[in-house]
Motif scaffolding. Sequence first.
Motif, PDB file in Angstrom:
ATOM      1  N   ALA A   5       0.861  -1.191   0.000  1.00  0.00           N
ATOM      2  CA  ALA A   5       0.000   0.000   0.000  1.00  0.00           C
ATOM      3  C   ALA A   5       0.892   1.234   0.000  1.00  0.00           C
ATOM      4  O   ALA A   5       1.698   1.429   0.905  1.00  0.00           O
ATOM      5  CB  ALA A   5      -0.912  -0.004   1.223  1.00  0.00           C
ATOM      6  N   LEU A   6       0.745   2.044  -1.040  1.00  0.00           N
ATOM      7  CA  LEU A   6       1.596   3.226  -1.176  1.00  0.00           C
ATOM      8  C   LEU A   6       0.889   4.468  -0.667  1.00  0.00           C
ATOM      9  O   LEU A   6      -0.192   4.812  -1.166  1.00  0.00           O
ATOM     10  CB  LEU A   6       1.969   3.435  -2.645  1.00  0.00           C
ATOM     11  N   PRO A   7       1.470   5.172   0.293  1.00  0.00           N
ATOM     12  CA  PRO A   7       0.889   6.446   0.725  1.00  0.00           C
ATOM     13  C   PRO A   7       1.189   7.511  -0.324  1.00  0.00           C
ATOM     14  O   PRO A   7       2.236   7.488  -0.977  1.00  0.00           O
ATOM     15  CB  PRO A   7       1.623   6.744   2.039  1.00  0.00           C
ATOM     16  N   ALA A   8       0.260   8.438  -0.494  1.00  0.00           N
ATOM     17  CA  ALA A   8       0.466   9.538  -1.446  1.00  0.00           C
ATOM     18  C   ALA A   8       1.419  10.556  -0.839  1.00  0.00           C
ATOM     19  O   ALA A   8       1.251  10.974   0.305  1.00  0.00           O
ATOM     20  CB  ALA A   8      -0.868  10.186  -1.779  1.00  0.00           C
ATOM     21  N   GLN A   9       2.421  10.956  -1.611  1.00  0.00           N
ATOM     22  CA  GLN A   9       3.387  11.959  -1.185  1.00  0.00           C
ATOM     23  C   GLN A   9       3.107  13.232  -1.973  1.00  0.00           C
ATOM     24  O   GLN A   9       3.164  13.230  -3.199  1.00  0.00           O
ATOM     25  CB  GLN A   9       4.806  11.454  -1.449  1.00  0.00           C
ATOM     26  N   LYS A  10       2.800  14.298  -1.259  1.00  0.00           N
ATOM     27  CA  LYS A  10       2.345  15.533  -1.887  1.00  0.00           C
ATOM     28  C   LYS A  10       3.495  16.329  -2.499  1.00  0.00           C
ATOM     29  O   LYS A  10       4.486  16.626  -1.844  1.00  0.00           O
ATOM     30  CB  LYS A  10       1.605  16.398  -0.869  1.00  0.00           C
ATOM     31  N   LEU A  11       3.314  16.663  -3.793  1.00  0.00           N
ATOM     32  CA  LEU A  11       4.276  17.531  -4.464  1.00  0.00           C
ATOM     33  C   LEU A  11       4.193  18.920  -3.851  1.00  0.00           C
ATOM     34  O   LEU A  11       3.123  19.351  -3.418  1.00  0.00           O
ATOM     35  CB  LEU A  11       3.974  17.599  -5.959  1.00  0.00           C
ATOM     36  N   ALA A  12       5.298  19.629  -3.816  1.00  0.00           N
ATOM     37  CA  ALA A  12       5.333  20.946  -3.183  1.00  0.00           C
ATOM     38  C   ALA A  12       6.082  21.924  -4.072  1.00  0.00           C
ATOM     39  O   ALA A  12       6.995  21.548  -4.812  1.00  0.00           O
ATOM     40  CB  ALA A  12       6.025  20.856  -1.821  1.00  0.00           C
ATOM     41  N   ALA A  13       5.699  23.186  -3.995  1.00  0.00           N
ATOM     42  CA  ALA A  13       6.328  24.233  -4.799  1.00  0.00           C
ATOM     43  C   ALA A  13       7.834  24.303  -4.561  1.00  0.00           C
ATOM     44  O   ALA A  13       8.605  24.584  -5.468  1.00  0.00           O
ATOM     45  CB  ALA A  13       5.690  25.587  -4.506  1.00  0.00           C
ATOM     46  N   LEU A  14       8.247  24.026  -3.336  1.00  0.00           N
ATOM     47  CA  LEU A  14       9.670  24.093  -3.007  1.00  0.00           C
ATOM     48  C   LEU A  14      10.367  22.741  -3.132  1.00  0.00           C
ATOM     49  O   LEU A  14      11.509  22.594  -2.708  1.00  0.00           O
ATOM     50  CB  LEU A  14       9.857  24.657  -1.604  1.00  0.00           C
ATOM     51  N   GLY A  15       9.651  21.783  -3.705  1.00  0.00           N
ATOM     52  CA  GLY A  15      10.267  20.493  -3.994  1.00  0.00           C
ATOM     53  C   GLY A  15       9.837  19.385  -3.056  1.00  0.00           C
ATOM     54  O   GLY A  15       9.434  19.622  -1.928  1.00  0.00           O
ATOM     55  N   LEU A  16       9.920  18.179  -3.563  1.00  0.00           N
ATOM     56  CA  LEU A  16       9.631  16.964  -2.809  1.00  0.00           C
ATOM     57  C   LEU A  16      10.757  15.979  -3.063  1.00  0.00           C
ATOM     58  O   LEU A  16      11.139  15.750  -4.211  1.00  0.00           O
ATOM     59  CB  LEU A  16       8.299  16.346  -3.264  1.00  0.00           C
ATOM     60  N   ALA A  17      11.302  15.417  -2.016  1.00  0.00           N
ATOM     61  CA  ALA A  17      12.265  14.317  -2.125  1.00  0.00           C
ATOM     62  C   ALA A  17      11.490  13.053  -1.778  1.00  0.00           C
ATOM     63  O   ALA A  17      11.401  12.673  -0.610  1.00  0.00           O
ATOM     64  CB  ALA A  17      13.440  14.526  -1.168  1.00  0.00           C
ATOM     65  N   PRO A  18      10.867  12.405  -2.778  1.00  0.00           N
ATOM     66  CA  PRO A  18       9.984  11.277  -2.480  1.00  0.00           C
ATOM     67  C   PRO A  18      10.725  10.065  -1.941  1.00  0.00           C
ATOM     68  O   PRO A  18      11.914   9.868  -2.212  1.00  0.00           O
ATOM     69  CB  PRO A  18       9.343  10.957  -3.833  1.00  0.00           C
ATOM     70  N   THR A  19       9.998   9.287  -1.172  1.00  0.00           N
ATOM     71  CA  THR A  19      10.503   8.028  -0.648  1.00  0.00           C
ATOM     72  C   THR A  19      10.034   6.915  -1.569  1.00  0.00           C
ATOM     73  O   THR A  19       8.843   6.799  -1.844  1.00  0.00           O
ATOM     74  CB  THR A  19       9.969   7.780   0.776  1.00  0.00           C
ATOM     75  N   TYR A  20      10.968   6.113  -2.047  1.00  0.00           N
ATOM     76  CA  TYR A  20      10.656   4.985  -2.919  1.00  0.00           C
ATOM     77  C   TYR A  20      10.779   3.696  -2.124  1.00  0.00           C
ATOM     78  O   TYR A  20      11.618   3.589  -1.238  1.00  0.00           O
ATOM     79  CB  TYR A  20      11.605   4.963  -4.121  1.00  0.00           C
ATOM     80  N   VAL A  21       9.930   2.718  -2.454  1.00  0.00           N
ATOM     81  CA  VAL A  21       9.955   1.420  -1.791  1.00  0.00           C
ATOM     82  C   VAL A  21      10.000   0.323  -2.840  1.00  0.00           C
ATOM     83  O   VAL A  21       9.581   0.515  -3.984  1.00  0.00           O
ATOM     84  CB  VAL A  21       8.735   1.224  -0.862  1.00  0.00           C
ATOM     85  N   THR A  22      10.500  -0.838  -2.428  1.00  0.00           N
ATOM     86  CA  THR A  22      10.451  -2.017  -3.283  1.00  0.00           C
ATOM     87  C   THR A  22       9.075  -2.638  -3.125  1.00  0.00           C
ATOM     88  O   THR A  22       8.657  -2.937  -2.000  1.00  0.00           O
ATOM     89  CB  THR A  22      11.543  -3.030  -2.880  1.00  0.00           C
ATOM     90  N   PRO A  23       8.335  -2.807  -4.213  1.00  0.00           N
ATOM     91  CA  PRO A  23       6.985  -3.356  -4.092  1.00  0.00           C
ATOM     92  C   PRO A  23       6.993  -4.845  -3.797  1.00  0.00           C
ATOM     93  O   PRO A  23       7.961  -5.549  -4.097  1.00  0.00           O
ATOM     94  CB  PRO A  23       6.373  -3.084  -5.467  1.00  0.00           C
ATOM     95  N   ASP A  24       5.897  -5.316  -3.217  1.00  0.00           N
ATOM     96  CA  ASP A  24       5.694  -6.728  -2.977  1.00  0.00           C
ATOM     97  C   ASP A  24       5.463  -7.427  -4.312  1.00  0.00           C
ATOM     98  O   ASP A  24       4.973  -6.813  -5.270  1.00  0.00           O
ATOM     99  CB  ASP A  24       4.469  -6.903  -2.064  1.00  0.00           C
ATOM    100  N   ALA A  25       5.768  -8.698  -4.405  1.00  0.00           N
ATOM    101  CA  ALA A  25       5.561  -9.458  -5.644  1.00  0.00           C
ATOM    102  C   ALA A  25       4.094  -9.471  -6.065  1.00  0.00           C
ATOM    103  O   ALA A  25       3.788  -9.636  -7.251  1.00  0.00           O
ATOM    104  CB  ALA A  25       6.071 -10.883  -5.465  1.00  0.00           C
ATOM    105  N   ALA A  26       3.169  -9.271  -5.121  1.00  0.00           N
ATOM    106  CA  ALA A  26       1.741  -9.240  -5.444  1.00  0.00           C
ATOM    107  C   ALA A  26       1.327  -7.926  -6.108  1.00  0.00           C
ATOM    108  O   ALA A  26       0.222  -7.803  -6.612  1.00  0.00           O
ATOM    109  CB  ALA A  26       0.911  -9.464  -4.180  1.00  0.00           C
ATOM    110  N   GLY A  27       2.206  -6.919  -6.092  1.00  0.00           N
ATOM    111  CA  GLY A  27       1.893  -5.634  -6.704  1.00  0.00           C
ATOM    112  C   GLY A  27       1.727  -4.541  -5.675  1.00  0.00           C
ATOM    113  O   GLY A  27       2.110  -4.690  -4.512  1.00  0.00           O
ATOM    114  N   VAL A  28       1.125  -3.425  -6.117  1.00  0.00           N
ATOM    115  CA  VAL A  28       0.918  -2.277  -5.239  1.00  0.00           C
ATOM    116  C   VAL A  28      -0.533  -1.835  -5.282  1.00  0.00           C
ATOM    117  O   VAL A  28      -1.268  -2.146  -6.222  1.00  0.00           O
ATOM    118  CB  VAL A  28       1.836  -1.081  -5.615  1.00  0.00           C
ATOM    119  N   SER A  29      -0.920  -1.095  -4.270  1.00  0.00           N
ATOM    120  CA  SER A  29      -2.232  -0.453  -4.245  1.00  0.00           C
ATOM    121  C   SER A  29      -2.036   0.998  -3.842  1.00  0.00           C
ATOM    122  O   SER A  29      -1.105   1.325  -3.106  1.00  0.00           O
ATOM    123  CB  SER A  29      -3.185  -1.160  -3.272  1.00  0.00           C
ATOM    124  N   LEU A  30      -2.895   1.861  -4.381  1.00  0.00           N
ATOM    125  CA  LEU A  30      -2.857   3.273  -4.019  1.00  0.00           C
ATOM    126  C   LEU A  30      -4.254   3.836  -4.138  1.00  0.00           C
ATOM    127  O   LEU A  30      -5.096   3.309  -4.859  1.00  0.00           O
ATOM    128  CB  LEU A  30      -1.873   4.041  -4.914  1.00  0.00           C
TER     129      LEU A  30
END
Length: 111
Positions: A5-30
């Motif tokens: 389950a991927l949490p939404a990371q909000k884009l920002a005018a001053l920038g976003l350094a997003p966090t990336y994860v390795t997905p499960d073999a079953a896939g992802v949900s958002l």
Amino acid sequence: MARTALPAQKLAALGLAPTYVTPDAAGVSLRSGGKQVLHVKNGSGASITVTLKIAKTIEGQAVTNPTATVGAGADKFFGPFSDNYEQLDGTDTVFVDLSSVTTVTVACLTL
């Protein structure tokens, strides 16, 4: 096996350094909400296939799930997702399958 389950990371005018994860073999949900995009980064030496799961039917017939290729060492953005991609559980959840998760990372970004 549970999807990542991927949490939404909000884009920002001053920038976003997003966090990336390795997905499960079953896939992802958002959660869709119409403003989320999925960023898939393929660090492997081979292409992978990304499948957007559609739960709806039209006149009792299943709809073909769209697929896209992410090349070796490449990345792609998917979305934003309309309600056509939401599962039928009433949670506005989108399911995405990946043909391989070895050296693949993902993040959900939102406006």
